[in-house]
Write a protein that holds these residues in place. Structure first.
Motif, PDB file in Angstrom:
ATOM      1  N   LEU A 188       0.833  -1.197   0.000  1.00 51.43           N
ATOM      2  CA  LEU A 188       0.000   0.000   0.000  1.00 51.43           C
ATOM      3  C   LEU A 188       0.866   1.243   0.000  1.00 51.43           C
ATOM      4  CD1 LEU A 188      -2.639  -0.855   2.769  1.00 51.43           C
ATOM      5  CD2 LEU A 188      -3.040  -0.836   0.304  1.00 51.43           C
ATOM      6  N   ARG A 189       0.420   2.254  -0.712  1.00 46.16           N
ATOM      7  CA  ARG A 189       0.951   3.602  -0.544  1.00 46.16           C
ATOM      8  C   ARG A 189      -0.129   4.392   0.182  1.00 46.16           C
ATOM      9  NH1 ARG A 189       1.575   5.099  -5.478  1.00 46.16           N
ATOM     10  NH2 ARG A 189       3.745   4.472  -5.632  1.00 46.16           N
ATOM     11  N   VAL A 190       0.229   4.936   1.323  1.00 40.53           N
ATOM     12  CA  VAL A 190      -0.715   5.708   2.126  1.00 40.53           C
ATOM     13  C   VAL A 190      -0.398   7.185   1.923  1.00 40.53           C
ATOM     14  CG1 VAL A 190      -1.699   6.039   4.405  1.00 40.53           C
ATOM     15  CG2 VAL A 190      -0.695   3.829   3.793  1.00 40.53           C
ATOM     16  N   ILE A 191      -1.351   7.917   1.402  1.00 39.53           N
ATOM     17  CA  ILE A 191      -1.150   9.329   1.072  1.00 39.53           C
ATOM     18  C   ILE A 191      -1.989  10.172   2.026  1.00 39.53           C
ATOM     19  CG2 ILE A 191      -1.353  11.091  -0.731  1.00 39.53           C
ATOM     20  CD1 ILE A 191      -1.266   8.721  -2.753  1.00 39.53           C
ATOM     21  N   ALA A 192      -1.294  11.002   2.791  1.00 39.97           N
ATOM     22  CA  ALA A 192      -1.973  11.901   3.721  1.00 39.97           C
ATOM     23  C   ALA A 192      -2.012  13.305   3.123  1.00 39.97           C
ATOM     24  CB  ALA A 192      -1.243  11.915   5.058  1.00 39.97           C
ATOM     25  N   GLU A 193      -3.173  13.945   3.168  1.00 39.48           N
ATOM     26  CA  GLU A 193      -3.348  15.285   2.621  1.00 39.48           C
ATOM     27  C   GLU A 193      -3.849  16.219   3.713  1.00 39.48           C
ATOM     28  OE1 GLU A 193      -6.121  14.361  -0.420  1.00 39.48           O
ATOM     29  OE2 GLU A 193      -4.577  13.811  -1.880  1.00 39.48           O
ATOM     30  N   GLY A 194      -3.160  17.338   3.897  1.00 41.12           N
ATOM     31  CA  GLY A 194      -3.550  18.315   4.909  1.00 41.12           C
ATOM     32  C   GLY A 194      -3.679  19.705   4.304  1.00 41.12           C
ATOM     33  N   ARG A 195      -3.212  20.713   5.056  1.00 45.41           N
ATOM     34  CA  ARG A 195      -3.274  22.086   4.562  1.00 45.41           C
ATOM     35  C   ARG A 195      -2.005  22.805   5.003  1.00 45.41           C
ATOM     36  NH1 ARG A 195      -7.693  25.138   7.352  1.00 45.41           N
ATOM     37  NH2 ARG A 195      -9.057  23.711   6.168  1.00 45.41           N
ATOM     38  N   ALA A 196      -1.308  23.389   4.037  1.00 46.83           N
ATOM     39  CA  ALA A 196      -0.060  24.087   4.347  1.00 46.83           C
ATOM     40  C   ALA A 196      -0.337  25.427   5.017  1.00 46.83           C
ATOM     41  CB  ALA A 196       0.745  24.296   3.072  1.00 46.83           C
ATOM     42  N   ALA A 197       0.595  25.808   5.892  1.00 51.60           N
ATOM     43  CA  ALA A 197       0.517  27.124   6.531  1.00 51.60           C
ATOM     44  C   ALA A 197       1.883  27.457   7.111  1.00 51.60           C
ATOM     45  CB  ALA A 197      -0.532  27.126   7.629  1.00 51.60           C
ATOM     46  N   HIS A 198       2.109  28.749   7.351  1.00 47.51           N
ATOM     47  CA  HIS A 198       3.358  29.163   7.990  1.00 47.51           C
ATOM     48  C   HIS A 198       3.350  28.676   9.433  1.00 47.51           C
ATOM     49  CE1 HIS A 198       6.545  31.641   9.650  1.00 47.51           C
ATOM     50  NE2 HIS A 198       6.905  31.966   8.395  1.00 47.51           N
ATOM     51  N   ALA A 199       4.443  27.973   9.827  1.00 50.46           N
ATOM     52  CA  ALA A 199       4.472  27.366  11.152  1.00 50.46           C
ATOM     53  C   ALA A 199       4.508  28.393  12.268  1.00 50.46           C
ATOM     54  CB  ALA A 199       5.675  26.435  11.264  1.00 50.46           C
ATOM     55  N   GLY A 200       4.935  29.625  11.977  1.00 47.60           N
ATOM     56  CA  GLY A 200       4.980  30.656  13.004  1.00 47.60           C
ATOM     57  C   GLY A 200       3.828  31.619  12.912  1.00 47.60           C
ATOM     58  N   ALA A 201       3.597  32.169  11.721  1.00 47.22           N
ATOM     59  CA  ALA A 201       2.608  33.224  11.558  1.00 47.22           C
ATOM     60  C   ALA A 201       1.183  32.707  11.482  1.00 47.22           C
ATOM     61  CB  ALA A 201       2.929  34.037  10.297  1.00 47.22           C
ATOM     62  N   ALA A 202       0.993  31.458  11.009  1.00 49.24           N
ATOM     63  CA  ALA A 202      -0.383  30.973  10.794  1.00 49.24           C
ATOM     64  C   ALA A 202      -0.515  29.493  11.135  1.00 49.24           C
ATOM     65  CB  ALA A 202      -0.789  31.230   9.345  1.00 49.24           C
ATOM     66  N   HIS A 203       0.173  29.054  12.179  1.00 46.36           N
ATOM     67  CA  HIS A 203       0.167  27.632  12.522  1.00 46.36           C
ATOM     68  C   HIS A 203      -1.246  27.093  12.711  1.00 46.36           C
ATOM     69  CE1 HIS A 203       0.708  23.979  14.983  1.00 46.36           C
ATOM     70  NE2 HIS A 203       1.867  23.861  14.349  1.00 46.36           N
ATOM     71  N   LYS A 204      -2.114  27.896  13.322  1.00 44.95           N
ATOM     72  CA  LYS A 204      -3.479  27.458  13.607  1.00 44.95           C
ATOM     73  C   LYS A 204      -4.257  27.146  12.338  1.00 44.95           C
ATOM     74  CE  LYS A 204      -7.565  28.886  16.238  1.00 44.95           C
ATOM     75  NZ  LYS A 204      -8.155  29.955  17.091  1.00 44.95           N
ATOM     76  N   GLU A 205      -3.896  27.772  11.231  1.00 46.71           N
ATOM     77  CA  GLU A 205      -4.617  27.561   9.968  1.00 46.71           C
ATOM     78  C   GLU A 205      -4.172  26.294   9.235  1.00 46.71           C
ATOM     79  OE1 GLU A 205      -4.160  31.066   7.647  1.00 46.71           O
ATOM     80  OE2 GLU A 205      -4.853  32.409   9.255  1.00 46.71           O
ATOM     81  N   GLY A 206      -3.043  25.741   9.635  1.00 49.97           N
ATOM     82  CA  GLY A 206      -2.535  24.553   8.965  1.00 49.97           C
ATOM     83  C   GLY A 206      -3.189  23.272   9.458  1.00 49.97           C
ATOM     84  N   ARG A 207      -3.084  22.233   8.635  1.00 50.47           N
ATOM     85  CA  ARG A 207      -3.564  20.901   8.991  1.00 50.47           C
ATOM     86  C   ARG A 207      -2.432  19.926   8.662  1.00 50.47           C
ATOM     87  NH1 ARG A 207      -6.445  23.922  11.006  1.00 50.47           N
ATOM     88  NH2 ARG A 207      -8.737  24.001  10.990  1.00 50.47           N
TER      89      ARG A 207
END
Length: 380
Positions: A188-207
């Protein structure tokens, strides 16, 4: 007739070894399609016997698959003699053929060009005796076994559906033990998809895709059950872009092994459920792949086939033990997946397949060929 043919067969051993050397000296790494087809051309020349008709299955993905059949195989279910002419080492990695004392070394000598030479020697003797055409046989040599036989599977399964049994001439094992069971293989290839965001300025917006994938890894590895012979191995994992970016994507490659069809299906179902349950909000896990080879399961029919062949090995001076369950798959798995009785490990003795110290024992060629000859004569 058999007692007349046995000394003739043993006299052909130098030719079997010569053919093995010629095949080994050409690199036939699965992805080296020109090399695979060059070995295929050598085999076509060797098996150009009057009683054998050739069917060639060309492919755009790998070398050509070769099938030789006797006239009798058109009228009754044939016995399949199975091999492959691709190997695992890219050009320049492990090359050449050399003999030292009672061993001969070279890429693919054991896995499984030596086994092909044994089949050829027996066909040659039967042809010379005028006995080959009346035997219902199909000799199958595929070009992609080392990568899972994805391309040749359709041809192997079609042949298996009208055959009565299969003998597979993969590497001979210590003590001449005959293989009746192999674990199945999945990937199996397991592909995880999230949401990119700036780790400092917008960490809360990332997934974080890596975080979701990590949760899956724990659940997947927990499916391993040694008592049942089921294993899950997350072998590679990668993802993200930079340390200061919430990772949008991550992937893992997973190896699956199982001993029976029911466990294979249950394992896939459990992994799909794990992927659905562990994904964090606004992330997604996709599974790509599945079962590559069903297991070679030991059945009453394959046990009877083993016992008949073991007696032929005993008469040829070989060992007769049944090999314990083997972890890796082969084309014995492929044909047994459609219900055909199959046994494996009938090639020459040796060790080190898939390593740079792969070798065969030339002294085993005569007895191994004799066992096949005895079995075919008993089938008449």
């Amino acid at each position: 007739m058999l007692q007349d043919l046995i000394p003739q067969l043993h006299a052909l051993v130098p030719d079997m070894l010569r053919l093995t050397r010629e095949l080994v000296e050409v690199n036939s790494y699965t992805q080296n399609i020109a090399g695979v087809n060059q070995v295929g051309a050598q085999l076509k020349a060797a098996f150009a016997l009057p009683e054998l008709s050739l069917t060639e299955h060309a492919s755009e993905r790998c070398g050509a698959h070769l099938v030789w059949s006797t006239p009798a195989s058109a009228a009754q279910p044939p016995l399949l003699l199975i091999g492959h002419h691709d190997t695992v080492f890219p050009p320049g990695h492990f090359e050449g053929y050399r003999e030292e004392h009672d061993r001969a070394y070279g890429p693919g000598c054991l896995d499984m060009k030596g086994g092909l030479a044994i089949i050829w020697g027996v066909m040659k003797v039967l042809s010379q005796a005028g006995a080959l055409g009346s035997l219902p046989l199909s000799i199958v040599c595929v070009a992609d076994e080392e990568t899972g036989s994805a391309d040749s599977q359709v041809h192997l399964e079609a042949l298996a559906r009208r055959a009565h049994a299969a003998l597979v001439f993969e590497a001979g094992r210590r003590g001449d033990a005959i293989i009746t069971a192999r674990r199945g293989v999945g990937g199996l290839r397991v592909i995880a998809e999230g949401r990119a965001a700036h780790a400092g300025a917008a960490h809360k917006e990332g997934r974080n895709a890596i975080r979701s994938l990590a949760r899956f890894v724990e659940l997947a590895e927990a499916q391993t059950d040694y008592a049942r012979g089921t294993t899950v191995n997350v072998g590679t994992i990668r993802g993200g872009t930079t340390p200061n970016t919430v990772p949008e994507q991550a992937q893992a490659e997973v190896d699956l092994r199982f001993e029976n069809v029911a466990d294979a299906q249950a394992l896939l179902q459990a992994l799909r459920a794990a992927a659905a349950s562990c994904a964090l909000p606004d992330t997604r896990l996709r599974l790509v792949g599945g079962i590559k080879r069903l297991p070679l399961e030991r059945t009453a029919a394959s046990r009877a086939l083993y016992e008949a062949y073991a007696e032929c090995q005993r008469l040829a001076g070989l060992g007769t033990e049944e090999h314990p369950l083997v972890g890796g798959g082969s084309d014995a798995n492929t044909v047994s997946g459609v219900g055909l009785p199959a046994i494996d490990g009938l090639g020459p003795r040796g060790s080190g397949f898939h390593t740079t110290h792969e070798y065969i024992e030339p002294s085993s060629f005569g007895p191994k060929a004799e066992a096949l000859l005895r079995f075919l004569c008993s089938e008449r």
